[in-house]
Design a protein around this motif. Sequence first.
Motif, mmCIF file in Angstrom:
data_model
loop_
_atom_site.group_PDB
_atom_site.id
_atom_site.type_symbol
_atom_site.label_atom_id
_atom_site.label_comp_id
_atom_site.label_asym_id
_atom_site.label_seq_id
_atom_site.Cartn_x
_atom_site.Cartn_y
_atom_site.Cartn_z
ATOM 1 N N ARG A 347 0.961 -1.191 0.051
ATOM 2 C CA ARG A 347 0.253 0.030 0.130
ATOM 3 C C ARG A 347 0.871 1.204 -0.029
ATOM 4 N NH1 ARG A 347 -2.596 -1.429 3.933
ATOM 5 N NH2 ARG A 347 -1.693 -0.187 5.723
ATOM 6 N N GLN A 348 0.703 2.276 -0.681
ATOM 7 C CA GLN A 348 0.834 3.560 -0.792
ATOM 8 C C GLN A 348 0.017 4.575 -0.018
ATOM 9 O OE1 GLN A 348 3.076 4.498 -4.591
ATOM 10 N NE2 GLN A 348 2.630 2.510 -5.037
ATOM 11 N N GLU A 349 0.442 5.431 0.786
ATOM 12 C CA GLU A 349 -0.373 6.508 1.213
ATOM 13 C C GLU A 349 0.461 7.906 1.204
ATOM 14 O OE1 GLU A 349 -2.775 4.885 5.043
ATOM 15 O OE2 GLU A 349 -0.805 4.038 4.967
ATOM 16 N N THR A 358 -5.060 10.745 5.123
ATOM 17 C CA THR A 358 -4.221 10.020 4.325
ATOM 18 C C THR A 358 -4.836 9.645 2.935
ATOM 19 O OG1 THR A 358 -4.742 7.930 4.903
ATOM 20 C CG2 THR A 358 -2.664 9.067 5.677
ATOM 21 N N GLU A 360 -5.147 7.131 -0.266
ATOM 22 C CA GLU A 360 -4.634 5.693 -0.726
ATOM 23 C C GLU A 360 -4.782 5.477 -2.115
ATOM 24 O OE1 GLU A 360 -5.286 2.548 1.676
ATOM 25 O OE2 GLU A 360 -5.539 3.621 3.494
ATOM 26 N N ASN A 361 -4.527 4.453 -2.665
ATOM 27 C CA ASN A 361 -4.969 4.003 -4.270
ATOM 28 C C ASN A 361 -4.258 4.907 -5.213
ATOM 29 O OD1 ASN A 361 -6.666 2.044 -3.279
ATOM 30 N ND2 ASN A 361 -8.160 3.524 -3.034
ATOM 31 N N LEU A 362 -3.032 5.407 -4.770
ATOM 32 C CA LEU A 362 -2.082 6.141 -5.537
ATOM 33 C C LEU A 362 -0.961 5.257 -6.030
ATOM 34 C CD1 LEU A 362 -2.175 9.706 -4.013
ATOM 35 C CD2 LEU A 362 -3.528 8.950 -5.715
ATOM 36 N N ASN A 363 -0.356 5.600 -7.149
ATOM 37 C CA ASN A 363 0.794 4.770 -7.559
ATOM 38 C C ASN A 363 2.012 5.816 -8.022
ATOM 39 O OD1 ASN A 363 2.808 3.065 -8.251
ATOM 40 N ND2 ASN A 363 1.456 2.219 -9.846
ATOM 41 N N ASN A 367 4.966 3.363 -10.753
ATOM 42 C CA ASN A 367 4.443 3.662 -11.853
ATOM 43 C C ASN A 367 5.087 3.195 -13.290
ATOM 44 O OD1 ASN A 367 4.112 5.882 -14.321
ATOM 45 N ND2 ASN A 367 2.494 6.078 -13.161
#
Length: 580
Positions: A347-349, A358, A360-363, A367
């Motif tokens: 997970r990325q926050e 926060t 989330e669901n970002l890359n 990428n």
Amino acid sequence: MWEKAFSQAPGYQRIEKNKSQTIGLKTLEELKDFIDFEHIKYCLLKPYFEVKDYPLVEARELLPSFEVDLYEYKSLPGFSMVAFERQLNSFQEIFQFDALHSLSDWEEMQVQDTCSVEENAIATNIRTFQSRLPKRYHAAFLSEFESKNICSMQSYDRILPFLLELERAHVIAHDSTGEFTLQGMYASLPSNLDSELKQFGLKIGKFKPGNNLMYECNRLFVYQFMMELHGFPIVSERRTSSAMFAIRLLRQHERFIVRVLGQSDRTITTMMSPPPGTPRRLAKYPKVEKTALVQVHENQKDLVELLKDQGFFVDDKKRVVILRVTYQQHDYSPKNVREDRALSVLRQEVIHPITGRTIENLNIIQNVRNMILRLNDIVRGEYRIPVNYKRSEIIESTDTHEDRLKALYTWLSKHMHRIVDYSDDYYSQIVRVLDGYLLAPDNYGIFNDHYELHQEVWSRYGQIQQARKIRILEDLRNRKYKGESISYHRMLELMTEILNELKFEIVNYFDRLVVKVLIIGNDVVSDSYLLRKYIQVDDKTLSPYGHDIKKMYQQLVMLLDEFRSIRKSRTASSSSSSPF
């Protein structure tokens, strides 16, 4: 700006406004939320705004497998910390530290113990702390804390700058009232690296008792894998001892947090015991998180616009965000083509610098488009980010073809496991870039001058190509192909087709990959249903469909025999040419 950090974060704002009251942190999760804000504010944001040319963390540095740090930044803070969700018992603890006591602890000791106890608890704590603090900080420390309680978490933000000047860890634990306070300092976390390394190597089958050659051949692999399970490459003593201590605490079923910030990695790494109720298979390793200041790539325009609109940038101009990455551990398996993959991103926050919320669901760090752009930069000679080539040389730019080949080898090695899992579309883009550079007629003369480097890159490229095929074989073993279930007939058809291609590609021979082929193949030819239904039956009783399956099964057996012969000849020739 850093002074206003998290000023609107609900829990942290309450603490800031009520400095005179007790905070009341009792659970490990509550403590983590609090120290997350404190450590980000004072150990990342404050240096970012006060240190000239602060070295931001590259996105690739947060991607496993982790790279060895290139530089140590003496002007940046570093610390290690351990927290326990219980009271400390000084004599029975498994590590050494200088004890500090909250006021409630002293009151309890005066009731229970008749030995001489300092009447002034605060003065005793201050003397203990001052004895370990470098002399140049004594005046500032006494000015800030003379006759004041240094153990309370209300004082943590003020004591933290002095904790950062100590070489060893500080300890947070419950006091006698069940609240977290600063309970120790100058703690030496036992490493026990030798026994942990050998025990782990024996467990995964890479070591055998008394086999020195096997130990020496596999030691670095085992060392690297074990460290990566806990969020590090093979690194300095501070981070190594933190990882080894986390292993030991987890084995003793402690509720703990071990946290470390290195001056070289500029990243807060947290190892935390899994929460209660975690399934046993998921509780074998501590939860690993990394938090750092990272620059968002300018090509991610939609993401940049989103983060800017919602105020997530620490620095709008440089597109800097507070990024927290949570990782997932993977058990070692000799059957896995990615057998040295210990860790992957779960997970990325991105953390808001003011409100603390926060998103989330970002890359940001995985990428694919950015990775392909970086690959293009390397082959064009436009890559300007320092690269650690084989831990022996720092490549500052890619102006020359020699440096491009070294950077290319490093890039392929770093991202090999991710490329193996890429879709055919993304992989074809990588192939187009690599073939365009490595097969360009204009470069033949240059590559002849750097023959060994060129072959090194081709070898890594060939290893990835073969590994992608074996990755498909792994799925076929379970009768899966491109995410769909398939029949035994289709499985055997695809396996024989891939192995026929692969046997001509192993001119570039990689023993580990051939071993994987044999393991996967043996699993298939030993399939009990296949044997019972089609192979160990009379041909007369088989349908045309059954005859086809039996025929392809025999082809698969013959192909596996060919691979065994190839491996036997290769290993024989390599052992005969070895000086040992």
